[in-house]
Design an enzyme around this catalytic site. Structure first.
Site, short mmCIF file in Angstrom:
data_model
loop_
_atom_site.label_atom_id
_atom_site.label_comp_id
_atom_site.label_asym_id
_atom_site.label_seq_id
_atom_site.Cartn_x
_atom_site.Cartn_y
_atom_site.Cartn_z
N SER A 40 -9.97 7.55 -2.29
CA SER A 40 -11.05 6.56 -2.28
C SER A 40 -12.00 6.66 -1.08
O SER A 40 -13.15 6.24 -1.17
CB SER A 40 -10.50 5.14 -2.36
N LYS A 83 -10.52 0.97 3.47
CA LYS A 83 -11.83 0.82 2.82
C LYS A 83 -12.89 0.53 3.87
O LYS A 83 -12.61 0.14 5.00
CB LYS A 83 -11.83 -0.33 1.80
#
EC number: 3.4.21.-
Length: 166
Positions: A40, A83
């Site tokens: 990610s 993230k």
């Protein structure tokens, strides 16, 4: 003889507890080393890269737009996620589906942040589970340690256009 052995054992246990408390405080409040897994955050952080996360920013509300954070996963509290912070409380976020077909606006409520991976096509993030409570943030990642050929401070987002104040 027995008194000497017991005395040494209790001293060893005492030192172990003391150093354990010091280590816990250091990892909880100062920072620590961790491994990020999954695609990610590519190309910024590759699968199995080792990074350093400092935890002081979260205690002093020093997390800013563009920072990479490690947080408890809202969908699985036993795992952590790495993230990038796209929005802070009160921000209006233009969201899109992973395929990019549907676009909408979301507002980040008070006490929350909006997190997305740099690899938008392969990231489960706030676009799926919504804004993340600030309390789930564990630390701010700023330094890549491994692999050595990529050692150094983390670079800016490849999706820099996501931070424009529109």
């Amino acid at each position: 003889m027995l008194r000497g052995v017991l005395g040494k054992t209790f001293r060893l246990v005492g030192y172990t507890i003391q150093y354990g408390c010091i280590a816990h405080c250091a990892f909880e409040y100062v920072g620590g080393v961790l491994m990020c897994s999954g695609p990610s955050m590519e190309p910024t952080i590759q699968n199995s890269d080792i990074v350093f996360a400092e935890n002081l920013s979260r205690h002093f509300y020093g997390i800013q737009r563009g920072d990479i954070v490690v947080a408890k996963s809202p969908s699985d509290p036993k795992s952590n996620i790495c993230k990038r912070v796209i929005g802070l409380e009160g921000d209006k976020i233009l969201t899109s589906s992973p395929a990019g077909f549907f676009k909408s606006h979301s507002y980040v409520p008070k006490g929350h942040v909006w997190l997305e991976g740099d690899n938008l096509q392969n990231s489960t993030d706030s676009r799926y589970y919504g804004p993340v409570p600030y309390g789930l943030i564990r630390g701010r990642i700023f330094l890549k340690i491994w692999p050595l050929n990529d050692f150094g401070f983390l670079r800016n987002s490849p999706n820099g256009h996501r931070f424009s104040d529109e």
